[in-house]
Design a protein around this motif. Structure first.
Motif, PDB file in Angstrom:
ATOM      1  N   SER A  85     -32.419  12.036  11.403  1.00  0.00           N
ATOM      2  CA  SER A  85     -31.865  11.655  12.390  1.00  0.00           C
ATOM      3  C   SER A  85     -31.779  10.224  12.143  1.00  0.00           C
ATOM      4  N   THR A 126     -23.644  14.025  17.466  1.00  0.00           N
ATOM      5  CA  THR A 126     -23.733  12.812  18.157  1.00  0.00           C
ATOM      6  C   THR A 126     -23.210  12.352  19.221  1.00  0.00           C
ATOM      7  N   TYR A 150     -25.494   8.032   8.238  1.00  0.00           N
ATOM      8  CA  TYR A 150     -26.520   8.656   9.551  1.00  0.00           C
ATOM      9  C   TYR A 150     -24.882  10.297   9.989  1.00  0.00           C
ATOM     10  N   ASN A 179     -28.166   8.817  23.219  1.00  0.00           N
ATOM     11  CA  ASN A 179     -29.585   8.700  22.954  1.00  0.00           C
ATOM     12  C   ASN A 179     -30.400   9.274  23.617  1.00  0.00           C
ATOM     13  N   ARG A 185     -41.217  11.100  21.697  1.00  0.00           N
ATOM     14  CA  ARG A 185     -39.871  10.781  20.624  1.00  0.00           C
ATOM     15  C   ARG A 185     -40.840  10.525  19.638  1.00  0.00           C
ATOM     16  N   GLU A 188     -40.292   5.939  15.700  1.00  0.00           N
ATOM     17  CA  GLU A 188     -39.710   4.746  15.203  1.00  0.00           C
ATOM     18  C   GLU A 188     -38.529   4.479  16.058  1.00  0.00           C
ATOM     19  N   VAL A 190     -36.250   3.112  19.221  1.00  0.00           N
ATOM     20  CA  VAL A 190     -36.505   1.946  19.754  1.00  0.00           C
ATOM     21  C   VAL A 190     -37.499   1.977  20.894  1.00  0.00           C
ATOM     22  N   LYS A 193     -40.822   2.676  20.635  1.00  0.00           N
ATOM     23  CA  LYS A 193     -41.397   1.329  20.159  1.00  0.00           C
ATOM     24  C   LYS A 193     -42.037   0.529  21.723  1.00  0.00           C
ATOM     25  N   GLY A 212     -35.446  -5.903  16.838  1.00  0.00           N
ATOM     26  CA  GLY A 212     -34.607  -5.970  15.980  1.00  0.00           C
ATOM     27  C   GLY A 212     -32.779  -6.828  16.622  1.00  0.00           C
ATOM     28  N   ARG A 294     -29.729  -3.757  11.728  1.00  0.00           N
ATOM     29  CA  ARG A 294     -29.154  -3.065  10.904  1.00  0.00           C
ATOM     30  C   ARG A 294     -28.407  -3.564  10.187  1.00  0.00           C
ATOM     31  N   GLU A 297     -23.591  -2.127  13.310  1.00  0.00           N
ATOM     32  CA  GLU A 297     -24.634  -1.373  14.783  1.00  0.00           C
ATOM     33  C   GLU A 297     -22.955  -0.903  15.096  1.00  0.00           C
TER      34      GLU A 297
HETATM   35  O1  F7E Z   1     -31.537   2.611  18.381  1.00  0.00           O
HETATM   36  C1  F7E Z   1     -31.635  -1.258  18.780  1.00  0.00           C
HETATM   37  C2  F7E Z   1     -30.516  -0.624  16.650  1.00  0.00           C
HETATM   38  O2  F7E Z   1     -32.937   3.539  16.921  1.00  0.00           O
HETATM   39  C3  F7E Z   1     -31.132   1.716  19.220  1.00  0.00           C
HETATM   40  C4  F7E Z   1     -30.981   8.850  17.598  1.00  0.00           C
HETATM   41  O3  F7E Z   1     -31.489  10.152  17.666  1.00  0.00           O
HETATM   42  O4  F7E Z   1     -29.620   8.636  19.016  1.00  0.00           O
HETATM   43  C5  F7E Z   1     -30.499   7.884  18.305  1.00  0.00           C
HETATM   44  O5  F7E Z   1     -29.911   6.394  16.918  1.00  0.00           O
HETATM   45  C6  F7E Z   1     -31.002   0.874  19.087  1.00  0.00           C
HETATM   46  C7  F7E Z   1     -30.216   0.412  17.778  1.00  0.00           C
HETATM   47  O6  F7E Z   1     -31.649   5.112  17.860  1.00  0.00           O
HETATM   48  C8  F7E Z   1     -34.801  -2.049  17.113  1.00  0.00           C
HETATM   49  O7  F7E Z   1     -30.043  -1.513  16.366  1.00  0.00           O
HETATM   50  C9  F7E Z   1     -33.634  -3.259  17.952  1.00  0.00           C
HETATM   51  O8  F7E Z   1     -28.646  -0.042  18.331  1.00  0.00           O
HETATM   52  O9  F7E Z   1     -33.565   4.015  18.536  1.00  0.00           O
HETATM   53  P1  F7E Z   1     -32.773   3.712  18.494  1.00  0.00           P
HETATM   54  P2  F7E Z   1     -30.188   5.095  17.519  1.00  0.00           P
HETATM   55  O10 F7E Z   1     -30.008   4.559  16.376  1.00  0.00           O
HETATM   56  O11 F7E Z   1     -29.186   4.410  18.436  1.00  0.00           O
HETATM   57  C10 F7E Z   1     -28.588   8.496  18.436  1.00  0.00           C
HETATM   58  C11 F7E Z   1     -27.468   9.326  19.850  1.00  0.00           C
HETATM   59  C12 F7E Z   1     -28.623   9.503  16.803  1.00  0.00           C
HETATM   60  O12 F7E Z   1     -27.590  10.511  17.786  1.00  0.00           O
HETATM   61  C13 F7E Z   1     -30.008   9.324  16.389  1.00  0.00           C
HETATM   62  O13 F7E Z   1     -30.350  10.442  15.885  1.00  0.00           O
HETATM   63  O14 F7E Z   1     -31.724   0.256  18.917  1.00  0.00           O
HETATM   64  N1  F7E Z   1     -32.864  -1.610  17.692  1.00  0.00           N
HETATM   65  N2  F7E Z   1     -34.631  -3.214  17.123  1.00  0.00           N
HETATM   66  C14 F7E Z   1     -34.047  -1.034  17.341  1.00  0.00           C
HETATM   67  N3  F7E Z   1     -34.249   0.436  16.771  1.00  0.00           N
HETATM   68  C15 F7E Z   1     -35.078   0.536  16.434  1.00  0.00           C
HETATM   69  N4  F7E Z   1     -34.985   2.101  16.082  1.00  0.00           N
HETATM   70  N5  F7E Z   1     -36.049   0.286  16.581  1.00  0.00           N
HETATM   71  C16 F7E Z   1     -36.102  -1.484  16.520  1.00  0.00           C
HETATM   72  O15 F7E Z   1     -37.243  -2.826  16.486  1.00  0.00           O
END
Ligand code: F7E
Length: 341
Positions: A85, A126, A150, A179, A185, A188, A190, A193, A212, A294, A297
């Motif tokens: 995920s 999702t 994904y 989200n 949670r 990893e 955000v 984190k 990021g 990423r 985005e």
């Molecule tokens: O990122 C930005 C990143 O990894 C959220 C999963 O449950 O929700 C989740 O996916 C945003 C993104 O979640 C960092 O670029 C900035 O825009 O917490 P995330 P996600 O990718 O939105 C959906 C609905 C799902 O279905 C998925 O399975 O935050 N961001 N800085 C960062 N993200 C991460 N992980 N780490 C950073 O340092």
């Protein structure tokens, strides 16, 4: 009633297990075997809940395993939550993401069709399906324009479940969930984190939080509210697809500011792009690192959950500020017990 939950050791499994237990379900969970026999968030469940769950170790990519367990247990409800995920990881490992998310879902669809066609089946789709959405807010009629491996795997997943639902008259409902976060949670993601980083700073750490894209826009809710929506989807007369979200958009930057506010720190932003920093009293507390950017985005997320509100009578109970508070306070308390890691 009997329920089978794939991915029971994840965040949503943690809250769903407690909901099902409170409703007196017999609960079975599938966990992928690893060398440490770790049970993820199950280890955090109250003993009296955890002890009642029957765990089946196995891999949803193993069709024989999936079919035999569904044939044996014939659950009334099946919640298919297991997935790779993490969007960031899916860019680095698209094949394994497709394998688990498409292959695993197909195995479950086939097993339900072949050996337990009365099972009501929930599939975790999702909001990532919307990718670069043509309209805001997004609802069940918004076109899917996925922007990462994904999301592409989940696109295949939702079309597989929809096709099986129509072709074989199965009860399959898809939750298009925005989200959803919580105190359990994975670190990893955000939200967690940030809450862990802020809690560490509160407890005396000098390390800034490395992030990021601070400008990514998400619709963040509380996982506990969302698993109730999943359960409700399976209590309807007919299967359907539903968007669950809060209807509120926030940037990662908003999340960071709200989290620091919980410990009475007002952040100021200086610089731009990779040189942007969040500071307070001359101290750098947040930095941008390209490691967490990423290649592409998803954008402008905001849920229109009016269908769920009308048909399921579902509404989120926890708003953005309350969610951030729950997470930061929990991590502060946890670190207080454990000491700084
Ligand atoms: O990122 C930005 C990143 O990894 C959220 C999963 O449950 O929700 C989740 O996916 C945003 C993104 O979640 C960092 O670029 C900035 O825009 O917490 P995330 P996600 O990718 O939105 C959906 C609905 C799902 O279905 C998925 O399975 O935050 N961001 N800085 C960062 N993200 C991460 N992980 N780490 C950073 O340092």
């Amino acid at each position: 009633m009997k329920a089978l939950v794939t991915g029971i050791s994840g965040q949503d499994g943690y809250f769903l297990t407690q909901l099902l237990k409170s409703r007196k379900y017999e609960i079975h969970g599938i966990i992928r075997r690893n060398s440490s026999m770790g049970t993820g968030t199950m280890a955090l469940l109250p003993d009296e809940v955890r002890d009642e769950v029957e765990i089946h170790y196995g891999d949803i990519n193993d069709a024989h395993f999936v079919t035999s367990i569904i044939a044996r247990e014939k659950p009334d409800e099946l919640y298919h939550l297991a997935a790779q995920s993490f969007v960031g990881y899916s860019f680095q490992n698209p094949f394994s993401t497709y394998d688990s998310n498409i292959g695993g879902t197909l195995n479950i669809c086939n097993a339900v069709k072949d050996v337990s066609s009365d099972t009501r089946f929930y599939f975790a789709a999702t909001s990532e399906l919307f990718g670069h959405p043509a309209q805001t807010p997004q609802n069940e009629n918004t076109p899917f324009l996925p922007r990462n491996p994904y999301a592409i795997s989940k696109l295949a997943g939702i079309w597989t479940t929809r096709t099986y639902r129509d072709a074989y008259k199965l009860f399959i409902s898809n939750g298009i969930l925005f989200n959803h976060e919580s105190e359990v949670r994975g670190p990893e993601f955000v939200s967690r984190k940030i809450s862990i980083g802020v809690a560490k700073i509160y407890r005396g750490s000098n390390n800034p939080i490395l992030l990021g894209n601070l400008n990514a826009v998400k619709d963040w809710g509380y996982s506990k509210d969302y698993v109730y929506g999943m359960w409700q989807m399976l209590q309807q007369d007919t299967p359907d697809d539903f968007v669950l979200g809060t209807g509120e958009s926030h940037t990662v930057r908003d999340f960071v500011e709200a989290a620091f506010k919980e410990i009475d720190i007002g952040l100021e932003w200086k610089g731009s792009g990779l040189n942007e920093v969040g500071i307070c009293n001359g101290r750098t507390l947040v930095k941008v690192s390209k490691e967490f950017l990423r290649p592409l985005e998803s954008e402008n997320y905001r849920a229109d959950y009016s269908k769920a509100k009308k048909k399921l009578k579902w509404e989120p109970k926890t708003n953005f500020q309350q969610l951030v508070k729950i997470m930061v306070r929990n991590d502060i308390a946890r670190l207080g017990k454990a000491g700084l890691e």
